[in-house]
Design an enzyme around this catalytic site. Structure first.
Site, mmCIF file in Angstrom:
data_model
loop_
_atom_site.group_PDB
_atom_site.id
_atom_site.type_symbol
_atom_site.label_atom_id
_atom_site.label_comp_id
_atom_site.label_asym_id
_atom_site.label_seq_id
_atom_site.Cartn_x
_atom_site.Cartn_y
_atom_site.Cartn_z
ATOM 1 N N GLU A 162 0.823 -1.221 0.000
ATOM 2 C CA GLU A 162 0.000 0.000 0.000
ATOM 3 C C GLU A 162 0.849 1.260 0.000
ATOM 4 O OE1 GLU A 162 -2.717 -0.028 3.304
ATOM 5 O OE2 GLU A 162 -3.996 -1.544 2.402
ATOM 6 N N GLU A 201 -6.458 -7.272 -0.461
ATOM 7 C CA GLU A 201 -6.645 -7.146 0.992
ATOM 8 C C GLU A 201 -7.935 -6.386 1.267
ATOM 9 O OE1 GLU A 201 -3.239 -5.665 3.470
ATOM 10 O OE2 GLU A 201 -4.793 -4.482 4.455
HETATM 11 C C1 IDC Z 1 -2.312 -3.869 10.516
HETATM 12 C C2 IDC Z 1 -2.491 -5.040 11.463
HETATM 13 C C3 IDC Z 1 -2.048 -4.659 12.837
HETATM 14 C C4 IDC Z 1 -0.611 -4.173 12.771
HETATM 15 C C5 IDC Z 1 -0.451 -3.064 11.765
HETATM 16 C C6 IDC Z 1 1.019 -2.744 11.573
HETATM 17 O O1 IDC Z 1 -3.838 -5.458 11.444
HETATM 18 O O2 IDC Z 1 -2.145 -5.755 13.718
HETATM 19 O O3 IDC Z 1 -0.187 -3.711 14.040
HETATM 20 O O4 IDC Z 1 -0.977 -3.433 10.519
HETATM 21 O O5 IDC Z 1 1.216 -1.483 11.207
HETATM 22 C C7 IDC Z 1 -3.708 -2.121 5.950
HETATM 23 C C8 IDC Z 1 -2.390 -2.763 5.883
HETATM 24 C C9 IDC Z 1 -2.214 -3.801 6.964
HETATM 25 C C10 IDC Z 1 -2.847 -3.356 8.254
HETATM 26 C C11 IDC Z 1 -4.347 -3.239 8.010
HETATM 27 C C12 IDC Z 1 -5.146 -2.852 9.243
HETATM 28 O O6 IDC Z 1 -2.114 -3.306 4.623
HETATM 29 O O7 IDC Z 1 -0.854 -4.027 7.154
HETATM 30 O O8 IDC Z 1 -2.625 -4.323 9.225
HETATM 31 N N1 IDC Z 1 -4.590 -2.288 6.942
HETATM 32 O O9 IDC Z 1 -4.743 -1.598 9.704
HETATM 33 N N2 IDC Z 1 -4.209 -1.258 5.088
HETATM 34 C C13 IDC Z 1 -5.402 -0.841 5.528
HETATM 35 C C14 IDC Z 1 -5.661 -1.490 6.717
#
Ligand code: IDC
Length: 357
Positions: free
Chosen positions: A196, A283
């Site tokens: 992303e 995702e």
């Molecule tokens: C989130 C995980 C969380 C972790 C974080 C790290 O759910 O446990 O601590 O990342 O920074 C994304 C991302 C994905 C995120 C997820 C939710 O690709 O890595 O995971 N998210 O925030 N994009 C939108 C949402």
């Protein structure tokens, strides 16, 4: 003439047999209907079972991109559904064959996404050399489980806090060189080259990065599908639609979290599809973009309806029991495969229900 006892008894026996045969004729149609219906159902079930017993890879073969669609080796449009791991460094225990098999056989998953963070704690570019090696070993195991189970597998270079993929472009290039060399012969592997891009990283920045990485991948793997991230956490598919990259078997990623992203984002996605962009939802979550907070089922349903209408593949975030709404396994459940429904979180149950339809 003395009749032998047998002659005396024969007519009686014959009568009995005739009577029995008559009764049987009366009873048989009634008795046979359910039996033959069962046999028919069994036959059609076994037909379904035969079709179902084919793995996703056996059903579809090597994937490619045709127009704005993902298609199988026969040229038919394919909509893949699956699950993403959490960060490989943080939840490596879910990379096991039984877990993937449970996802395939019980959830109906056809693809597993391997999310390898690049910049966070023990990310590929921020951890030690040993950590990098461990991550590559884990990917190797995951790919071999997917080979054995006939699942598709996405190798995801999971940039996030490193908002611009150009920050670790050198490392990404070396990584994808290793991956493409190793997995060129595996028709189930897809490469996602930047999760992303965000915080002002433009489509031009991403394009420049993608051109380098794609060139490297194509040197070894001419045909694999390559997924390319779009600006603003994979929401600005319009930018990609306005100026797509040159090359074949390329798709652009769109991500959504149903409690945060609603109608205006669905419109954005639909316009990009209408403009002919090949989109892959690598995702999504049904909660907030933080990965936690509340679930909005109505919005989530509207999203899946849109994806189904357009045959867009989708992958749910995330396979872990972390204490956050997007985790598909209940926080109290420590099983790493063979989950029962009661082992799933609310999001897990929702994803299970959608995928196993
Ligand atoms: C989130 C995980 C969380 C972790 C974080 C790290 O759910 O446990 O601590 O990342 O920074 C994304 C991302 C994905 C995120 C997820 C939710 O690709 O890595 O995971 N998210 O925030 N994009 C939108 C949402």
């Amino acid at each position: 003439m003395k009749t032998k006892p047998i002659d005396r008894y024969l007519p009686v026996r014959a009568q009995t047999l005739l009577l029995l045969a008559f009764l049987c004729c009366l009873l048989l149609p009634a008795a046979q209907t359910p039996a033959s219906a069962d046999a028919k159902t069994a036959a059609s079930n076994s037909k379904t079972a035969a079709a179902d017993s084919k793995t996703p890879l056996q059903q579809h073969g090597r994937l490619k991109v045709s127009g704005c669609s993902l298609v199988n080796s026969k040229g038919n449009v394919v909509q893949l559904k699956g699950v993403s791991t959490h960060g490989l460094s943080w939840y490596p225990q879910y990379v096991n064959k039984q877990a993937f098999q449970t996802l395939r056989d019980q959830w109906g998953a056809e693809v597993i996404r391997l999310a390898m963070y690049t910049a966070e704690y023990n990310g590929y570019c921020t951890g030690s050399a040993q950590n990098q090696k461990d991550l590559r070993t884990l990917i190797d195991k995951a790919v071999s489980y997917c080979d054995e189970l006939g699942l598709y597998v996405i190798i995801d270079w999971h940039i996030l806090s490193d908002a611009d993929p150009n920050i670790y472009k050198k490392q990404a290039n070396a990584f994808f060189k290793t991956m493409a060399k190793k997995y060129a012969g595996h028709s189930n592997v897809l490469y996602e080259i930047c999760n992303e891009p965000n915080s002002g990283t433009s489509w031009n920045d991403i394009k420049a990065y993608a051109q380098t990485i794609m060139k490297t991948i194509r040197r070894y793997d001419k045909r694999a599908v390559i997924l390319i991230g779009t600006p603003s956490w994979c929401q600005d598919v319009d930018a990609a639609a306005a100026s797509p990259l040159k090359g074949s078997n390329l798709m652009y990623t769109f991500h959504f979290y149903a409690s945060t992203h609603t109608d205006s984002y669905r419109k954005k996605l639909q316009s990009a599809i209408d403009a002919g962009l090949a989109v892959f939802v690598s995702e999504f979550g049904i909660c907030e973009a933080s990965g936690s907070g509340t679930i909005r089922r109505k919005e989530a349903d509207a999203w899946i309806k849109l994806l189904d209408q357009n045959n867009i593949s989708y992958v749910a975030w995330n396979l872990s029991n972390k204490d956050e709404t997007s985790a598909l396994i209940r926080n109290s459940c420590t099983k790493t495969s063979g989950w029962k429904r009661s082992d799933l979180s609310d999001a897990g149950k929702w994803v299970y229900d959608k995928m196993s339809r």
